[in-house]
Design a protein around this motif. Structure first.
Motif, PDB file in Angstrom:
ATOM      1  N   ARG A  48      42.437  23.322  28.083  1.00  0.00           N
ATOM      2  CA  ARG A  48      42.350  23.600  29.443  1.00  0.00           C
ATOM      3  C   ARG A  48      43.597  24.339  29.567  1.00  0.00           C
ATOM      4  NH1 ARG A  48      39.605  19.305  32.193  1.00  0.00           N
ATOM      5  NH2 ARG A  48      38.470  18.057  30.704  1.00  0.00           N
ATOM      6  N   ILE A  49      43.470  25.291  30.751  1.00  0.00           N
ATOM      7  CA  ILE A  49      44.300  26.309  30.820  1.00  0.00           C
ATOM      8  C   ILE A  49      44.606  26.246  32.568  1.00  0.00           C
ATOM      9  CG2 ILE A  49      44.921  28.814  30.800  1.00  0.00           C
ATOM     10  CD1 ILE A  49      43.139  29.120  28.220  1.00  0.00           C
ATOM     11  N   VAL A  50      45.751  25.825  32.732  1.00  0.00           N
ATOM     12  CA  VAL A  50      45.892  26.010  34.173  1.00  0.00           C
ATOM     13  C   VAL A  50      46.575  27.231  34.726  1.00  0.00           C
ATOM     14  CG1 VAL A  50      47.129  24.629  36.294  1.00  0.00           C
ATOM     15  CG2 VAL A  50      45.739  23.605  34.326  1.00  0.00           C
ATOM     16  N   VAL A  51      46.100  27.911  35.778  1.00  0.00           N
ATOM     17  CA  VAL A  51      47.052  29.009  36.407  1.00  0.00           C
ATOM     18  C   VAL A  51      47.075  28.713  37.824  1.00  0.00           C
ATOM     19  CG1 VAL A  51      46.831  31.571  37.199  1.00  0.00           C
ATOM     20  CG2 VAL A  51      45.517  30.646  34.976  1.00  0.00           C
ATOM     21  N   HIS A  52      48.296  28.224  38.193  1.00  0.00           N
ATOM     22  CA  HIS A  52      48.959  27.858  39.506  1.00  0.00           C
ATOM     23  C   HIS A  52      49.397  28.876  40.106  1.00  0.00           C
ATOM     24  CE1 HIS A  52      49.142  25.231  42.764  1.00  0.00           C
ATOM     25  NE2 HIS A  52      50.708  25.258  42.647  1.00  0.00           N
ATOM     26  N   GLY A  53      49.288  29.433  41.192  1.00  0.00           N
ATOM     27  CA  GLY A  53      50.242  30.439  41.985  1.00  0.00           C
ATOM     28  C   GLY A  53      50.932  29.689  43.084  1.00  0.00           C
ATOM     29  N   GLU A  54      52.039  30.168  43.295  1.00  0.00           N
ATOM     30  CA  GLU A  54      53.101  29.705  44.181  1.00  0.00           C
ATOM     31  C   GLU A  54      53.610  30.908  45.036  1.00  0.00           C
ATOM     32  OE1 GLU A  54      55.887  27.401  42.463  1.00  0.00           O
ATOM     33  OE2 GLU A  54      54.792  25.873  41.806  1.00  0.00           O
ATOM     34  N   GLY A  55      52.655  31.896  45.380  1.00  0.00           N
ATOM     35  CA  GLY A  55      52.919  32.902  46.298  1.00  0.00           C
ATOM     36  C   GLY A  55      53.538  34.295  45.453  1.00  0.00           C
ATOM     37  N   GLY A  56      53.454  35.619  46.053  1.00  0.00           N
ATOM     38  CA  GLY A  56      53.808  36.625  45.309  1.00  0.00           C
ATOM     39  C   GLY A  56      52.644  37.011  44.777  1.00  0.00           C
ATOM     40  N   VAL A  57      53.090  38.302  43.824  1.00  0.00           N
ATOM     41  CA  VAL A  57      51.961  39.321  43.413  1.00  0.00           C
ATOM     42  C   VAL A  57      52.225  39.070  41.782  1.00  0.00           C
ATOM     43  CG1 VAL A  57      50.947  41.750  42.767  1.00  0.00           C
ATOM     44  CG2 VAL A  57      51.887  40.704  45.154  1.00  0.00           C
ATOM     45  N   ALA A  58      51.022  38.876  40.962  1.00  0.00           N
ATOM     46  CA  ALA A  58      51.313  38.472  39.571  1.00  0.00           C
ATOM     47  C   ALA A  58      49.917  39.301  38.893  1.00  0.00           C
ATOM     48  CB  ALA A  58      51.201  37.340  39.202  1.00  0.00           C
ATOM     49  N   TYR A  59      50.277  39.799  37.597  1.00  0.00           N
ATOM     50  CA  TYR A  59      49.393  40.435  36.681  1.00  0.00           C
ATOM     51  C   TYR A  59      49.218  39.472  35.283  1.00  0.00           C
ATOM     52  CZ  TYR A  59      50.276  44.387  39.612  1.00  0.00           C
ATOM     53  OH  TYR A  59      50.243  45.326  40.632  1.00  0.00           O
ATOM     54  N   GLY A  60      47.972  39.338  35.017  1.00  0.00           N
ATOM     55  CA  GLY A  60      47.985  38.416  33.762  1.00  0.00           C
ATOM     56  C   GLY A  60      46.893  39.038  32.759  1.00  0.00           C
ATOM     57  N   HIS A  61      46.885  38.642  31.668  1.00  0.00           N
ATOM     58  CA  HIS A  61      45.875  38.649  30.607  1.00  0.00           C
ATOM     59  C   HIS A  61      45.812  37.717  29.484  1.00  0.00           C
ATOM     60  CE1 HIS A  61      43.532  41.915  28.596  1.00  0.00           C
ATOM     61  NE2 HIS A  61      43.357  40.995  27.622  1.00  0.00           N
ATOM     62  N   GLN A  62      44.734  37.187  29.375  1.00  0.00           N
ATOM     63  CA  GLN A  62      44.349  35.896  28.353  1.00  0.00           C
ATOM     64  C   GLN A  62      43.151  36.588  27.448  1.00  0.00           C
ATOM     65  OE1 GLN A  62      43.145  32.848  31.415  1.00  0.00           O
ATOM     66  NE2 GLN A  62      45.288  31.938  31.356  1.00  0.00           N
ATOM     67  N   VAL A  63      43.685  35.848  26.225  1.00  0.00           N
ATOM     68  CA  VAL A  63      42.678  36.302  25.120  1.00  0.00           C
ATOM     69  C   VAL A  63      42.108  34.918  24.453  1.00  0.00           C
ATOM     70  CG1 VAL A  63      42.204  37.283  22.960  1.00  0.00           C
ATOM     71  CG2 VAL A  63      43.878  38.234  24.594  1.00  0.00           C
ATOM     72  N   ILE A  64      41.060  34.589  24.518  1.00  0.00           N
ATOM     73  CA  ILE A  64      40.471  33.226  23.925  1.00  0.00           C
ATOM     74  C   ILE A  64      39.677  33.990  22.454  1.00  0.00           C
ATOM     75  CG2 ILE A  64      39.022  31.248  24.207  1.00  0.00           C
ATOM     76  CD1 ILE A  64      41.555  31.337  26.116  1.00  0.00           C
TER      77      ILE A  64
END
Length: 309
Positions: A48-64
């Protein structure tokens, strides 16, 4: 789970960004989260992977990444409020089996743009469920390619688009290898003024992909006036040596007459409406195989319907 930099050799193996925002995300993220399941490892509980935002701008990358003959279920849960541009690479080794459930349950003002890239090995199985409820704007690009013959991809999607929301799912299955399969089924319900859903399903069968077996389908249920859906399936075939290929798209309107059968048997109108919409999504929800996610989705469907009454 480990964290690696953008120059790590594993990144980008599943595909290159085609969406402008996805490309921006790939060039802007600093660290990637990597989940690796070693070869021949069979996990009995979901990752289980949780991505929770709390405002603002974000960039992400995940590899499974699954090694050869490994088996795993991965749940990626997006909640909160953010402007997020993020890509995910799924690398499925030979003979491996990966099921991914990506849930977009954002707050009302969130924006989420991303690309999901799957590279499927020889005789490997990839099953994806993309579930979109929340957010102001959500635009996702699931993409599949094959690294060896015998690969099997199933891409399922469920979305519920409310007033003012824009939800977009643009898929590409690239049959670039012989004797591979793909099956795509996305279903959406829409309600409220300005609700807008877009589904684009592209399947390419390259000249080298003899023995391909593929089908894609999109179904939409418009519950109220003021909602709009655009659905475009596209199939491009470069070889005649295939097992089968087809596509279908349909959009229907919710009509009070559809409730007559249930109401005539004593079921109140609101309950009858809920049963019809639940039934529309049932074949997708039941295939997820993660009990708490299935229950949560049914509760979310009920809550969406109750909010519109």
């Amino acid at each position: 789970m480990e964290t690696v930099g953008r120059d790590d050799a594993r990144l980008g193996k599943a595909g290159t960004p085609v969406d402008r925002v996805a490309a921006q995300a790939y060039s802007s993220f600093e660290k990637a989260s990597v989940v690796t399941v070693p070869k021949e490892t069979v996990l009995t509980e979901p990752i289980r992977i949780v991505v929770h935002g709390e405002g603002g701008v974000a960039y992400g990358h995940q590899v499974i990444e699954l090694g050869a003959f490994a088996e795993a279920v991965v749940v990626i849960d997006h909640t909160g409020d953010a402007v997020l541009a993020a890509n995910v690479d799924y690398i499925v080794g030979d003979g491996a089996k990966l099921t991914v459930v990506s849930v977009q349950d954002w707050d009302d003002k969130a924006v989420h743009i991303g690309q999901h890239n799957a590279l499927i090995g020889r005789d490997a199985t990839f099953k994806s469920f993309v579930v979109t409820f929340g957010g102001d704007v959500v635009r996702l690009h699931p993409r599949v390619a094959y690294a060896g013959p015998g690969g099997d991809a199933e891409l399922f999607g469920l979305y519920f688009t409310d007033a003012g929301q824009h939800q977009e799912h643009r898929l590409l299955v690239d049959h670039n290898t012989p004797h591979c399969k793909s099956n795509v089924m996305y279903k959406g319900a829409l309600q409220g003024e300005g609700a807008h859903a877009v589904w684009i399903g592209d399947v390419l069968i390259e000249a080298t992909a003899e023995g391909t077996d593929t089908y894609e389908m999109n179904r939409n249920l418009v519950l109220t006036d003021g909602a709009r859906v655009d659905s475009v399936p596209n199939l491009e075939i470069e070889t005649g040596e295939i097992v089968g290929a087809g596509h279908a798209s349909a959009t229907g309107r919710f009509d009070d007459e559809q409730l007559f059968y249930l109401m005539a048997r004593g079921i109140p109108a609101d309950d009858a409406r809920r049963l019809v919409v639940r039934g529309f999504f049932a074949e997708l929800v039941q295939q997820i195989g993660v009990t708490d996610i299935e229950e949560r989705l049914l509760e979310k469907i009920d809550a969406e319907l109750e909010a519109s009454v």
